[in-house]
Design a protein around this motif. Structure first.
Motif, PDB file in Angstrom:
ATOM      1  N   CYS A 183       0.817  -1.213   0.000  1.00 11.02           N
ATOM      2  CA  CYS A 183       0.000   0.000   0.000  1.00 11.02           C
ATOM      3  C   CYS A 183       0.851   1.262   0.000  1.00 11.02           C
ATOM      4  O   CYS A 183       0.448   2.278  -0.576  1.00 11.02           O
ATOM      5  CB  CYS A 183      -0.922  -0.006   1.217  1.00 11.02           C
ATOM      6  SG  CYS A 183      -2.146  -1.334   1.139  1.00 11.02           S
ATOM      7  N   LYS A 226     -11.549 -10.059  -3.011  1.00  9.76           N
ATOM      8  CA  LYS A 226     -12.487  -9.078  -2.449  1.00  9.76           C
ATOM      9  C   LYS A 226     -11.974  -8.558  -1.103  1.00  9.76           C
ATOM     10  O   LYS A 226     -12.553  -8.785  -0.048  1.00  9.76           O
ATOM     11  CB  LYS A 226     -13.879  -9.705  -2.286  1.00  9.76           C
ATOM     12  CG  LYS A 226     -14.537 -10.075  -3.609  1.00  9.76           C
ATOM     13  CD  LYS A 226     -15.929 -10.644  -3.386  1.00  9.76           C
ATOM     14  CE  LYS A 226     -16.622 -10.958  -4.703  1.00  9.76           C
ATOM     15  NZ  LYS A 226     -17.983 -11.498  -4.506  1.00  9.76           N
ATOM     16  N   ARG A 227     -10.851  -7.865  -1.143  1.00 11.75           N
ATOM     17  CA  ARG A 227     -10.255  -7.333   0.082  1.00 11.75           C
ATOM     18  C   ARG A 227     -10.750  -5.910   0.336  1.00 11.75           C
ATOM     19  O   ARG A 227     -10.941  -5.140  -0.607  1.00 11.75           O
ATOM     20  CB  ARG A 227      -8.728  -7.333  -0.032  1.00 11.75           C
ATOM     21  CG  ARG A 227      -8.123  -8.702  -0.274  1.00 11.75           C
ATOM     22  CD  ARG A 227      -6.609  -8.610  -0.311  1.00 11.75           C
ATOM     23  NE  ARG A 227      -6.148  -7.741  -1.384  1.00 11.75           N
ATOM     24  CZ  ARG A 227      -4.897  -7.296  -1.507  1.00 11.75           C
ATOM     25  NH1 ARG A 227      -3.993  -7.651  -0.616  1.00 11.75           N
ATOM     26  NH2 ARG A 227      -4.554  -6.515  -2.506  1.00 11.75           N
ATOM     27  N   ARG A 228     -10.894  -5.546   1.602  1.00  9.55           N
ATOM     28  CA  ARG A 228     -11.279  -4.195   1.995  1.00  9.55           C
ATOM     29  C   ARG A 228     -10.089  -3.477   2.610  1.00  9.55           C
ATOM     30  O   ARG A 228      -9.199  -4.100   3.185  1.00  9.55           O
ATOM     31  CB  ARG A 228     -12.437  -4.225   2.999  1.00  9.55           C
ATOM     32  CG  ARG A 228     -13.731  -4.782   2.423  1.00  9.55           C
ATOM     33  CD  ARG A 228     -14.794  -4.858   3.499  1.00  9.55           C
ATOM     34  NE  ARG A 228     -14.384  -5.748   4.586  1.00  9.55           N
ATOM     35  CZ  ARG A 228     -15.121  -5.972   5.672  1.00  9.55           C
ATOM     36  NH1 ARG A 228     -16.280  -5.360   5.831  1.00  9.55           N
ATOM     37  NH2 ARG A 228     -14.682  -6.802   6.606  1.00  9.55           N
ATOM     38  N   GLN A 229     -10.097  -2.154   2.490  1.00  7.24           N
ATOM     39  CA  GLN A 229      -9.017  -1.376   3.078  1.00  7.24           C
ATOM     40  C   GLN A 229      -9.165  -1.330   4.588  1.00  7.24           C
ATOM     41  O   GLN A 229     -10.269  -1.248   5.120  1.00  7.24           O
ATOM     42  CB  GLN A 229      -9.011   0.055   2.519  1.00  7.24           C
ATOM     43  CG  GLN A 229      -8.417   0.151   1.120  1.00  7.24           C
ATOM     44  CD  GLN A 229      -8.265   1.580   0.675  1.00  7.24           C
ATOM     45  OE1 GLN A 229      -8.884   2.472   1.256  1.00  7.24           O
ATOM     46  NE2 GLN A 229      -7.462   1.812  -0.340  1.00  7.24           N
ATOM     47  N   ASN A 230      -8.045  -1.373   5.272  1.00  2.00           N
ATOM     48  CA  ASN A 230      -8.028  -1.336   6.725  1.00  2.00           C
ATOM     49  C   ASN A 230      -6.816  -0.504   7.133  1.00  2.00           C
ATOM     50  O   ASN A 230      -5.681  -0.873   6.854  1.00  2.00           O
ATOM     51  CB  ASN A 230      -7.921  -2.757   7.304  1.00  2.00           C
ATOM     52  CG  ASN A 230      -7.896  -2.733   8.821  1.00  2.00           C
ATOM     53  OD1 ASN A 230      -8.425  -1.808   9.435  1.00  2.00           O
ATOM     54  ND2 ASN A 230      -7.289  -3.744   9.411  1.00  2.00           N
ATOM     55  N   SER A 277     -13.264 -17.030   3.493  1.00  3.55           N
ATOM     56  CA  SER A 277     -13.574 -16.462   2.186  1.00  3.55           C
ATOM     57  C   SER A 277     -13.034 -17.360   1.085  1.00  3.55           C
ATOM     58  O   SER A 277     -11.886 -17.822   1.147  1.00  3.55           O
ATOM     59  CB  SER A 277     -12.964 -15.060   2.057  1.00  3.55           C
ATOM     60  OG  SER A 277     -13.178 -14.566   0.769  1.00  3.55           O
ATOM     61  N   TYR A 310      -4.570  -3.549   3.346  1.00  2.00           N
ATOM     62  CA  TYR A 310      -5.736  -4.371   3.053  1.00  2.00           C
ATOM     63  C   TYR A 310      -5.846  -5.496   4.085  1.00  2.00           C
ATOM     64  O   TYR A 310      -4.827  -6.015   4.554  1.00  2.00           O
ATOM     65  CB  TYR A 310      -5.636  -4.978   1.654  1.00  2.00           C
ATOM     66  CG  TYR A 310      -5.746  -3.962   0.549  1.00  2.00           C
ATOM     67  CD1 TYR A 310      -6.995  -3.496   0.138  1.00  2.00           C
ATOM     68  CD2 TYR A 310      -4.610  -3.461  -0.077  1.00  2.00           C
ATOM     69  CE1 TYR A 310      -7.098  -2.555  -0.879  1.00  2.00           C
ATOM     70  CE2 TYR A 310      -4.707  -2.521  -1.095  1.00  2.00           C
ATOM     71  CZ  TYR A 310      -5.959  -2.071  -1.483  1.00  2.00           C
ATOM     72  OH  TYR A 310      -6.072  -1.135  -2.479  1.00  2.00           O
ATOM     73  N   GLU A 311      -7.058  -5.850   4.384  1.00  4.25           N
ATOM     74  CA  GLU A 311      -7.266  -6.966   5.307  1.00  4.25           C
ATOM     75  C   GLU A 311      -6.861  -8.273   4.639  1.00  4.25           C
ATOM     76  O   GLU A 311      -6.950  -8.417   3.417  1.00  4.25           O
ATOM     77  CB  GLU A 311      -8.725  -7.032   5.740  1.00  4.25           C
ATOM     78  CG  GLU A 311      -9.713  -7.265   4.589  1.00  4.25           C
ATOM     79  CD  GLU A 311     -11.140  -7.363   5.089  1.00  4.25           C
ATOM     80  OE1 GLU A 311     -11.301  -7.660   6.279  1.00  4.25           O
ATOM     81  OE2 GLU A 311     -12.057  -7.151   4.296  1.00  4.25           O
TER      82      GLU A 311
END
Length: 682
Positions: A619, A676-680, A671, A660-661
């Protein structure tokens, strides 16, 4: 002996200068005349010396070579070659070889008459040689009518007495003998000589090194028996060779002619087909061996039996012609663009790369300029000059362009023309690279006043090459060349230094570099082995993965290669870690690697702290990778691309970044889609 005549000098004492073919000169016709007679042979009679020659030189023609041309006085200088010839003779003889006299101040008329005299004597010499060869051939033909004059008793004796008969090695020793040579090898090859004609050749041993390859002698006997050595006058050698071939049972291999291909197109009629085949190879990137494939030959035979497919040597000849024509077309388009838009219309880009297979350096230069683009009837868009377009039509056929183009309507677009791609075997210095850039721009007709900018990579040598290019063309331009360094190169260099993976610059973060290099070696070891990849895929099947990124290692010399590897690793972290644990274990596939590093297994596989670094690296370097992709792919910059570039730069200067998680390690509600990762926020 012809008297020595000193060379003329100019008023300032300087010697006359030979004309330089590459210097600009408006009088093109005059230059072509000068080029025609420089370095050619001429004959001068004794009249050129005004009668001042020795008695033994009277009546002879003296051979000179045109050495220089004095541009100011428009006169020539000639240098004596040490040979003379009498008008009645047909060969040159040495005449005072030590003489090195030079005569200057000769007019073009005298040079022309001397050249004509030389050509007439050469024709006389050739005619005499032809008469000699014809006489010898005639004698051989008369001798061929009675072959019994040649003694073949020694051959017949060996055939009757030797158990091997015509296959006896003693027959070979009758006609051939080994000779000394520095490259002779008793176990591999030997130099042999034909006793009668003196012809030498190599004979190889078979693969086992136990016997000579008899086909070598058969080929030499075939040459001698065919009469190709008539000039030697050894008719007896020809008859003996024919006799040996007959008793050895050798039959020349007949040429195989495919059905329906007994009669081929002449060169002129087949040339358009070869040009089309060359264009197919160039435009598709197919190898030239495509047209040597038997199935392709049979396919072309059915279409046109008289056509012979393109071969490698002819393709290379056509390639040079195509390159020459393309350079002329680029020159025309540049001149038209200059008249339409004014100066500084060309933006050039150059780069170098190293080929690890050939162990050689290559360089290329691309020129960018605005030109007219047309669509061909086959759907391909191409750039074309107005001169070429007008040549497609004429008064009798005003719409001749319809045979090539779909429409005569043109669009203005950016033309990316390849100026040159070369094996650069010179030193990578600013002087050498700058001189190369100057030469290739001149070759395609890009005058110095047409070039506006030159984009290079961030290397110091590249910057020095721009200075050399500007200096060499400074007298032919009013504006300076704008030197730009490639944004993608600069961004990639900065990213590598920040991550500790640069091999050309000082690294700012060596520990991270060691971790990223360890990941690169690990992915390469897994992805390049089918069994290791099978173990890794089994882990995904056990966890019922339906969608993920392919696990693969990237080429280290490519931009953002480490970022691509980290992205794949972060998305497949848990599966990769489990697979590595199974591989590098006491009973695993890489048990030898485990034995070697069991005291510190972290040297050969990533640890939890390494995976944490990879999450941050992905990131933190994401905006830089985004800017790299933008700077490489931007052709026509529009507002959206400018916005993306600005956002990437702003994100790189932010005080924090997102991570990302990690879905691959989630135990609850596992999963199946790892993309389909989300930002964390970290």
């Amino acid at each position: 002996m012809p008297p020595t005549k000193k060379s003329k000098t100019t008023k300032d004492g300087g010697k006359s200068q030979q004309i330089t073919l590459f210097k600009a000169n408006p009088n093109i016709a005059r230059i072509s005349v000068v080029e025609q007679y420089l370095r050619t042979e001429v004959l001068l009679t004794e009249s050129i010396y005004h009668g001042r020659v020795p008695d033994d030189a009277k009546g002879k023609y003296f051979k000179y070579i045109v050495s220089e041309h004095e541009e100011r006085t428009d006169t020539y200088s000639v240098k004596y070659c040490g040979q003379a010839i009498s008008p009645s003779m047909s060969n040159f003889v040495a005449f005072h070889e030590s003489d090195e006299s030079v005569i200057s101040g000769l007019s073009l008329k005298e040079i022309k008459s001397g050249r004509s005299l030389y050509m007439s004597q050469i024709n006389k010499t050739k005619a005499a040689e032809n008469d000699k060869v014809s006489k010898m051939k005639k004698e051989l033909q008369e001798a061929a009518k009675d072959p019994t004059k040649v003694d073949l008793s020694d051959i017949d004796t060996i055939i009757d007495s030797d158990p091997d008969g015509g296959k006896s090695f003693s027959l070979i020793n009758l006609e051939f003998e080994p000779c000394d040579h520095a490259d002779n090898d008793e176990n591999k090859k030997q130099r042999w000589r034909h006793k009668s004609t003196g012809r030498t050749f190599w004979v190889n041993r078979n693969a086992n090194g136990t016997a000579w390859e008899t086909g070598c002698w058969n080929r030499e006997l075939l040459v001698i028996a065919s009469g190709k050595l008539e000039a030697t006058g050894r008719f007896d050698a020809q008859v003996r060779a024919q006799r040996l071939l007959k008793v050895r049972g050798y039959k020349p291999r007949e040429k195989t002619v495919l059905k329906g291909m007994g009669k081929f197109f002449p060169f002129e009629e087949d040339l358009p087909h070869h040009i089309n085949e060359a264009l197919v190879v160039i435009s598709t990137g197919s190898p030239i061996s495509f047209f040597a494939n038997p199935f392709v030959i049979e396919w072309l035979q059915k279409i046109e039996p008289r056509h012979r497919p393109l071969y490698r040597v002819k393709f290379l000849r056509l390639l040079r012609v195509i390159q020459f024509v393309l350079n002329l077309e680029i020159s025309l388009m540049l001149k038209e663009a200059y008249l339409r838009y004014g100066g500084q219309i060309v933006a050039s880009t150059s780069d170098f790369w190293w080929d690890n297979v050939r162990k050689a350096s290559f360089g290329a230069c691309i020129g960018n300029f605005m030109a007219k683009q047309y669509r061909l009837r086959n759907g391909i868009d191409t750039f074309m000059s107005d001169v070429t377009l007008s040549s497609l039509s004429n008064s009798s056929n005003p719409r001749g362009w319809e045979t090539v183009l779909r429409s005569i309507k043109a669009t203005i677009a950016r033309c990316q023309a390849l100026f040159d791609v070369v094996l650069f075997d010179k030193a990578h210095t600013g002087e050498e690279v700058g001189a190369w850039l100057y030469d290739i721009h001149e070759r395609v007709g890009c005058e110095p006043y047409m070039q506006g900018s030159q984009v290079v990579d961030g290397d110091a040598t590249a910057g020095a090459s721009i200075g050399e290019l500007s200096w060499k063309s400074s007298d032919e331009r009013s504006e300076v060349v704008v030197a730009d360094k490639c944004d993608a190169h600069q961004a990639n260099t900065s990213g590598r230094r920040a991550s500790g993976t640069s091999v050309h610059r000082t690294n700012r973060n060596p520990p991270m570099g060691e971790s990223l290099k360890k990941l690169h070696l690990t992915l390469g070891r897994v992805s390049n082995s089918g069994k290791r990849m099978g173990i890794y895929k089994d882990v995904g099947k056990e966890r019922k993965r339906t969608k993920t990124l392919i696990l693969d290692s990237s080429c280290e010399t490519r931009w953002s290669s480490h970022h691509d590897e980290v992205l794949r690793t972060n998305m497949n972290q848990a599966d990769l870690a489990t697979a590595l644990d199974r591989l590098i274990s006491k009973d695993g596939y890489d048990k030898e690697l485990w034995k070697q590093h069991q005291q510190d297994i972290s040297k050969v596989k990533p640890t939890e702290s390494d995976y944490l670094i990879y999450q941050q690296y992905e990131c933190a370097l994401g905006p830089l990778r985004q800017f790299l992709q933008f700077s490489q792919g931007a052709k026509v910059v529009v507002h959206l691309e400018l916005f993306e570039a600005r956002m990437a730069i702003e994100r790189m200067s932010a005080s924090f970044f997102f991570t990302y998680e990690n879905l691959s390690t989630s135990q609850e509600h596992r999963s199946h889609d790892l993309t389909k990762r989300r930002q964390n926020q970290f």
